[in-house]
Design a protein around this motif. Structure first.
Motif, PDB file in Angstrom:
ATOM      1  N   VAL A 407       0.846  -1.198   0.000  1.00 38.20           N
ATOM      2  CA  VAL A 407       0.000   0.000   0.000  1.00 38.20           C
ATOM      3  C   VAL A 407       0.881   1.247   0.000  1.00 38.20           C
ATOM      4  O   VAL A 407       1.896   1.312   0.703  1.00 38.20           O
ATOM      5  CB  VAL A 407      -0.951   0.010   1.221  1.00 38.20           C
ATOM      6  CG1 VAL A 407      -1.792   1.281   1.242  1.00 38.20           C
ATOM      7  CG2 VAL A 407      -1.857  -1.215   1.189  1.00 38.20           C
ATOM      8  N   GLU A 409       0.646   5.521   0.342  1.00 38.14           N
ATOM      9  CA  GLU A 409      -0.168   6.688   0.684  1.00 38.14           C
ATOM     10  C   GLU A 409       0.577   7.947   0.238  1.00 38.14           C
ATOM     11  O   GLU A 409       1.771   8.089   0.476  1.00 38.14           O
ATOM     12  CB  GLU A 409      -0.425   6.740   2.188  1.00 38.14           C
ATOM     13  CG  GLU A 409      -1.227   5.547   2.714  1.00 38.14           C
ATOM     14  CD  GLU A 409      -1.548   5.669   4.194  1.00 38.14           C
ATOM     15  OE1 GLU A 409      -1.276   6.745   4.780  1.00 38.14           O
ATOM     16  OE2 GLU A 409      -2.074   4.693   4.773  1.00 38.14           O
ATOM     17  N   TYR A 411      -0.121  12.378  -1.175  1.00 37.47           N
ATOM     18  CA  TYR A 411      -0.966  13.499  -1.537  1.00 37.47           C
ATOM     19  C   TYR A 411      -0.702  13.857  -2.994  1.00 37.47           C
ATOM     20  O   TYR A 411       0.422  13.644  -3.498  1.00 37.47           O
ATOM     21  CB  TYR A 411      -0.677  14.708  -0.640  1.00 37.47           C
ATOM     22  CG  TYR A 411      -1.111  14.509   0.799  1.00 37.47           C
ATOM     23  CD1 TYR A 411      -2.443  14.704   1.173  1.00 37.47           C
ATOM     24  CD2 TYR A 411      -0.190  14.123   1.770  1.00 37.47           C
ATOM     25  CE1 TYR A 411      -2.840  14.517   2.493  1.00 37.47           C
ATOM     26  CE2 TYR A 411      -0.584  13.931   3.093  1.00 37.47           C
ATOM     27  CZ  TYR A 411      -1.913  14.133   3.441  1.00 37.47           C
ATOM     28  OH  TYR A 411      -2.313  13.936   4.735  1.00 37.47           O
ATOM     29  N   TYR A 439      -7.811   2.002  -5.222  1.00 33.94           N
ATOM     30  CA  TYR A 439      -7.411   3.135  -4.391  1.00 33.94           C
ATOM     31  C   TYR A 439      -8.599   3.667  -3.595  1.00 33.94           C
ATOM     32  O   TYR A 439      -9.769   3.419  -3.918  1.00 33.94           O
ATOM     33  CB  TYR A 439      -6.829   4.260  -5.254  1.00 33.94           C
ATOM     34  CG  TYR A 439      -7.848   4.967  -6.121  1.00 33.94           C
ATOM     35  CD1 TYR A 439      -8.558   6.073  -5.645  1.00 33.94           C
ATOM     36  CD2 TYR A 439      -8.112   4.518  -7.412  1.00 33.94           C
ATOM     37  CE1 TYR A 439      -9.500   6.709  -6.430  1.00 33.94           C
ATOM     38  CE2 TYR A 439      -9.054   5.146  -8.203  1.00 33.94           C
ATOM     39  CZ  TYR A 439      -9.745   6.247  -7.718  1.00 33.94           C
ATOM     40  OH  TYR A 439     -10.694   6.870  -8.494  1.00 33.94           O
ATOM     41  N   GLU A 440      -8.265   4.384  -2.523  1.00 36.90           N
ATOM     42  CA  GLU A 440      -9.233   5.167  -1.750  1.00 36.90           C
ATOM     43  C   GLU A 440      -8.701   6.594  -1.660  1.00 36.90           C
ATOM     44  O   GLU A 440      -7.496   6.816  -1.733  1.00 36.90           O
ATOM     45  CB  GLU A 440      -9.381   4.610  -0.334  1.00 36.90           C
ATOM     46  CG  GLU A 440     -10.025   3.250  -0.247  1.00 36.90           C
ATOM     47  CD  GLU A 440     -10.160   2.796   1.209  1.00 36.90           C
ATOM     48  OE1 GLU A 440     -10.953   3.426   1.935  1.00 36.90           O
ATOM     49  OE2 GLU A 440      -9.442   1.859   1.609  1.00 36.90           O
ATOM     50  N   LYS A 442      -8.991   9.675   0.992  1.00 39.31           N
ATOM     51  CA  LYS A 442      -9.467  10.124   2.298  1.00 39.31           C
ATOM     52  C   LYS A 442      -8.742  11.401   2.700  1.00 39.31           C
ATOM     53  O   LYS A 442      -7.508  11.430   2.744  1.00 39.31           O
ATOM     54  CB  LYS A 442      -9.213   9.038   3.370  1.00 39.31           C
ATOM     55  CG  LYS A 442     -10.078   7.805   3.225  1.00 39.31           C
ATOM     56  CD  LYS A 442      -9.824   6.842   4.373  1.00 39.31           C
ATOM     57  CE  LYS A 442     -10.710   5.605   4.287  1.00 39.31           C
ATOM     58  NZ  LYS A 442     -10.440   4.662   5.402  1.00 39.31           N
ATOM     59  N   LYS A 445      -5.909  12.506   0.647  1.00 35.89           N
ATOM     60  CA  LYS A 445      -4.774  11.589   0.518  1.00 35.89           C
ATOM     61  C   LYS A 445      -5.206  10.327  -0.229  1.00 35.89           C
ATOM     62  O   LYS A 445      -6.229   9.730   0.071  1.00 35.89           O
ATOM     63  CB  LYS A 445      -4.242  11.216   1.897  1.00 35.89           C
ATOM     64  CG  LYS A 445      -3.063  10.224   1.849  1.00 35.89           C
ATOM     65  CD  LYS A 445      -2.724   9.677   3.215  1.00 35.89           C
ATOM     66  CE  LYS A 445      -1.970  10.672   4.056  1.00 35.89           C
ATOM     67  NZ  LYS A 445      -1.481  10.051   5.314  1.00 35.89           N
ATOM     68  N   PHE A 446      -4.404   9.928  -1.215  1.00 36.17           N
ATOM     69  CA  PHE A 446      -4.644   8.684  -1.938  1.00 36.17           C
ATOM     70  C   PHE A 446      -4.038   7.518  -1.165  1.00 36.17           C
ATOM     71  O   PHE A 446      -2.909   7.595  -0.681  1.00 36.17           O
ATOM     72  CB  PHE A 446      -4.018   8.728  -3.330  1.00 36.17           C
ATOM     73  CG  PHE A 446      -4.802   9.508  -4.344  1.00 36.17           C
ATOM     74  CD1 PHE A 446      -5.870   8.927  -5.008  1.00 36.17           C
ATOM     75  CD2 PHE A 446      -4.483  10.828  -4.630  1.00 36.17           C
ATOM     76  CE1 PHE A 446      -6.599   9.643  -5.944  1.00 36.17           C
ATOM     77  CE2 PHE A 446      -5.193  11.553  -5.563  1.00 36.17           C
ATOM     78  CZ  PHE A 446      -6.273  10.957  -6.228  1.00 36.17           C
ATOM     79  N   ILE A 447      -4.807   6.435  -1.072  1.00 34.54           N
ATOM     80  CA  ILE A 447      -4.318   5.180  -0.484  1.00 34.54           C
ATOM     81  C   ILE A 447      -4.445   4.125  -1.577  1.00 34.54           C
ATOM     82  O   ILE A 447      -5.540   3.658  -1.891  1.00 34.54           O
ATOM     83  CB  ILE A 447      -5.133   4.788   0.766  1.00 34.54           C
ATOM     84  CG1 ILE A 447      -5.102   5.928   1.797  1.00 34.54           C
ATOM     85  CG2 ILE A 447      -4.585   3.502   1.366  1.00 34.54           C
ATOM     86  CD1 ILE A 447      -6.047   5.717   2.960  1.00 34.54           C
ATOM     87  N   THR A 449      -3.451   0.502  -3.508  1.00 43.72           N
ATOM     88  CA  THR A 449      -2.996  -0.876  -3.346  1.00 43.72           C
ATOM     89  C   THR A 449      -2.373  -1.341  -4.656  1.00 43.72           C
ATOM     90  O   THR A 449      -3.007  -1.253  -5.716  1.00 43.72           O
ATOM     91  CB  THR A 449      -4.163  -1.801  -2.966  1.00 43.72           C
ATOM     92  OG1 THR A 449      -4.755  -1.337  -1.753  1.00 43.72           O
ATOM     93  CG2 THR A 449      -3.670  -3.225  -2.774  1.00 43.72           C
TER      94      THR A 449
END
Length: 789
Positions: A407, A409, A411, A439-440, A442, A445-447, A449
């Motif tokens: 993963v 993370e 910006y 991706y997520e 939040k 911020k991108f998270i 996989t």
């Protein structure tokens, strides 16, 4: 080599110009070296209507060949040409691979108007002894005369020859992986092929036992099929293997190769009845031998990995199978192996055995366990459908793979900063969607996989920025000068001080030397003032270079001896180097040696090297490094220095080196040396504090004391400092005298005192009060008298 006809199974590219698509793929970072279209002008299907022996040859044949609009005469040397055979004919004007143009000619006096071709002559098959012996390609009886043979064979494919960067992983070495790359470029989804199959009640657990005894095999899985009917492969498998440059053999072998080119996962099929009921995966034994499928006897090393039946090797893992478990026309039961082996070990084995194979290339780049499982299922599906196999239930598996999700993370501005452009948050979503990277988002911020198929992507924002940038298009990046902080380039650490001190010593008239770190046992005993235990080499090249030195001074003495023998009287040398003790602790030291006249002029007025000249050089270095008023000297107990002309150098009251004349027992001449620990100096350095230049005048006073010879100047200096207080800004020794008018057990030391106040002008009266107090303190404490009072 990637077949676009094959790729169409997984992604829709029917609306694409394939040459334009190649350009887009290249711009995205995967270089399409060549676009190969398997079309050759003047190539037709012919039928041999007459075949006679050549009148002037024992192996050539004169053939009459119907090519649709005419019947022409062709001389052919293939052993399998005969009347009634449907063949591939290259007529005059055809240009075959290698720029070989077909022309009308005479062969041993007989006219020939073309060439009957084998597949390797058309570049569709590798030329080997086997394919050469097979002769010309024999087409089926239903082949239409006069038709394009490549279209008939389904080989009118477009191929991409890729030049893949070494840092790109295995994903572009197989068709599904390349389909994902096209999907990212065109923003289209990839559909995986059918892989569902039926299982019978019979279980593999009753037929097979697996053991893995090497850490180089983190993943090994096996399934078993029975009732296999070895025969010819379906046309679509044969055509695709040929297009990819592989020769079809039979349905079982071809399915193994087909799945490897489809999923990138090499498989190995064992004849289960030859193998037995056990597989042991282990490191090879040194000198162990196995005969591989190519009939060669291979001698292995302990770094290789082997698959065994519990006793003997049956396969060189990841490289090539063994002849003793080969699938042949009599095989009915097959054990399917799908595994992951250590990439470095596989590359080493392939290179060591000079046995580079399609499998070893893929194993050597790393594999994803998800595709290992998919490839296994796909093989079972194809064997069931095209080889009549029955698939046993269950699966034997060894699994030590770390399945933790990778993963990242970040910006959006992190990516933009790296690329030097501005890509909006929405555009980044689009690019990640095209890449099929889950991706997520939040709080801005991108998270992300990273999919398991992309083993070349590390979990850091740099790699994600590269992926987004290449899809955005490198050609769209705006050329700008980088905006970075600017700082002065400089050396750091001990290199910085080595260079600065070296320059300083050269300015002071010393010459740099470079000597061996190794010395002789006798020289190694000298100047061991630190009492360090030395390293003695077990197998030295010579006795004079058998001990690792802990002091540089003995090496400088050797340099002095060398110069003295060559009539060099004035020697001023230094060396800055590392020393080592038996605890493997290294210490950088600064050492110097001086003798002779330090300064000379034409009137023969010379300044001879003495203790105070050398002491002045050491003080110059210490002052330069910012240690003023922090260092001092005390009597040295080093047995290799003159007992009355030597001192330890102290910094913050801790010993950091020695200074003095070399003991007469070692050198009869007046030779002076010094040595300081650079490590100790560096550890004591503090930020430089600057003082404002004095705005008010100073007052200077001189005085001299007649002292006992056993009293050191350092002791007197300490007493003067205590008595002088804050207004005493500096003390210097400017004379030491023994001789006329001084008792033999006495000496005279003269000092220059400087008084100053940063905030006002001092008055003579208050300075004289301090001056008198200093005289009183020194005379009382050391029972001495003021000279010339």
């Amino acid at each position: 080599m990637i077949s676009l006809e094959w790729v169409k199974d997984y992604i829709d590219i029917s609306d694409q110009d394939l040459k334009e698509l190649a350009r887009k793929i290249t711009e995205s970072g995967i270089n399409v070296e060549k676009v190969i279209t398997n079309h050759i002008d003047n190539l037709v299907i012919g039928e041999v209507v007459e075949c006679t022996d050549h009148p002037d040859s024992d192996h050539l044949h004169v053939c009459k060949v119907n090519i649709g609009d005419e019947t022409t005469q062709i001389v052919c040397g293939a052993p399998n040409v005969r009347k009634g055979l449907k063949v591939i004919v290259a007529t005059p004007g055809a240009i075959l691979p290698g720029d070989f143009e077909i022309k009308k000619s005479k062969i041993r006096g007989v006219e020939s108007n073309g060439m009957i071709c084998a597949l390797y002559e058309l570049g569709l098959e590798e030329k080997t002894d086997e394919t050469y012996a097979k002769g010309i390609e024999e087409l089926k009886e239903d082949a239409p005369v006069g038709f394009d043979p490549l279209k008939y064979l389904g080989l009118d494919d477009t191929l991409y020859e890729l030049d893949i960067h070494k840092h790109r992983n295995n994903d572009c070495y197989y068709h599904i992986g390349f389909a994902y790359e096209i999907g990212a470029i065109l923003n289209r989804k990839v559909t995986l092929p059918e892989s569902k199959y039926s299982e019978i009640k019979e279980s593999i657990d009753d037929k097979f036992e697996l053991s893995v005894e090497t850490e180089k095999c983190p993943y090994y899985t096996a399934k078993m099929v029975k009732g296999v009917k070895v025969g010819e492969s379906p046309d679509f498998i044969k055509k695709r293997l040929i297009a990819a440059g592989m020769r079809p053999i039979n349905n079982v072998v071809d399915i193994s190769n087909y799945v490897m080119l489809e999923f990138g996962q090499p498989l190995h099929f064992f004849d289960k009845n030859k193998l037995g009921n056990k597989v042991l995966v282990r490191d090879a034994k040194e000198g162990e031998e196995v005969v591989t499928l190519d009939g060669e006897n291979r001698v292995l090393k302990s770094s290789d990995i082997v698959i065994t039946d519990g006793k003997k090797p049956v396969c060189i893992a990841g490289v090539m199978g063994g002849e003793n478990t080969e699938v042949d026309e009599n095989t009915t039961d097959i054990l399917i192996e799908a595994a992951i082996f250590d990439p470095v070990s596989i590359r080493y084995t392939a290179a060591n055995l000079n046995l580079k194979s399609e499998a070893s290339i893929r194993y050597g780049k790393g594999l994803s366990y998800e595709y290992t499982d998919l490839a296994m299922d796909r093989a079972c599906y194809l064997l069931e459908k095209y080889a009549g196999a029955e698939v046993l239930s269950g699966k034997v598996i060894h699994d030590k793979v770390d399945k933790k999700e990778q993963v990242v993370e970040f910006y959006p501005e992190d990516v933009n900063k790296m690329l030097g452009i501005t890509i909006s948050e929405e555009d980044m979503k689009v690019e990640l969607g095209r890449l099929d990277f889950p991706y997520e988002l939040k709080d801005g911020k991108f998270i992300v996989t990273i999919p398991k198929r992309r083993l070349d992507i590390d979990p850091n924002v740099n790699d994600i920025a590269e992926e987004i940038g290449r899809l955005y298009g490198y050609q769209n990046l705006v050329s700008t000068l980088p905006v970075v902080g600017i700082k002065r380039g400089e050396y750091i650490g001990d290199v910085k001080y080595r260079k600065e001190i070296s320059k300083r010593l050269r300015r002071l008239g010393l010459n740099e030397t470079k000597t061996y770190t190794l010395t002789s046992p006798d020289m190694a005993k000298l100047f061991n003032y630190d009492n360090k235990e030395k390293v003695v080499l077990p197998n030295p090249m010579s006795i004079d270079k058998s001990v690792v030195r802990t002091s540089i001074i003995p090496s400088l003495l050797n340099v002095y001896d060398y110069n003295k023998k060559r009539k060099v009287k004035d020697v001023f040398i230094y060396e800055i180097a590392k020393t080592y003790d038996k605890k493997y602790e290294e210490e950088s030291k600064i050492a110097g040696l001086l003798c002779g006249n330090y300064m000379t002029n034409g009137w023969s007025i010379n300044t001879k090297v003495d203790f105070y000249v050398v002491k002045g050089i050491v003080e110059n270095i210490l002052d330069y490094m910012g240690f003023k008023n922090r260092y001092s000297f005390e009597v040295s107990d080093c047995s290799d220095l003159h007992p009355g002309i030597s001192a330890n150098v102290l910094l913050d009251r801790k010993k950091i080196g020695v200074i003095g004349r070399v003991h007469p027992k070692l050198v009869k001449d007046d030779v002076y040396v010094f040595e300081l620990s650079l490590q100790a100096l560096m550890s004591k350095i503090k930020p430089i504090k600057y003082k404002e230049a004095p705005r008010y005048p100073v007052i200077e006073k001189d005085l001299a004391f007649i002292l006992d010879k056993n009293i050191t100047s350092g002791e007197v200096l300490e007493c003067i400092k205590r008595a002088g207080g804050r207004l005493l800004s500096d003390i210097k020794v400017f004379d030491v005298y023994t001789g006329e008018n001084i008792d033999s057990n006495k000496k005279s030391i003269a000092y220059s005192l400087t008084f100053m106040d940063q905030n006002r002008t001092l008055e003579e009266k208050e300075v004289m009060e301090i001056f008198d107090r200093i005289i009183e303190k020194v005379t009382n404490e050391f029972n001495c008298e003021l000279r010339d009072k």
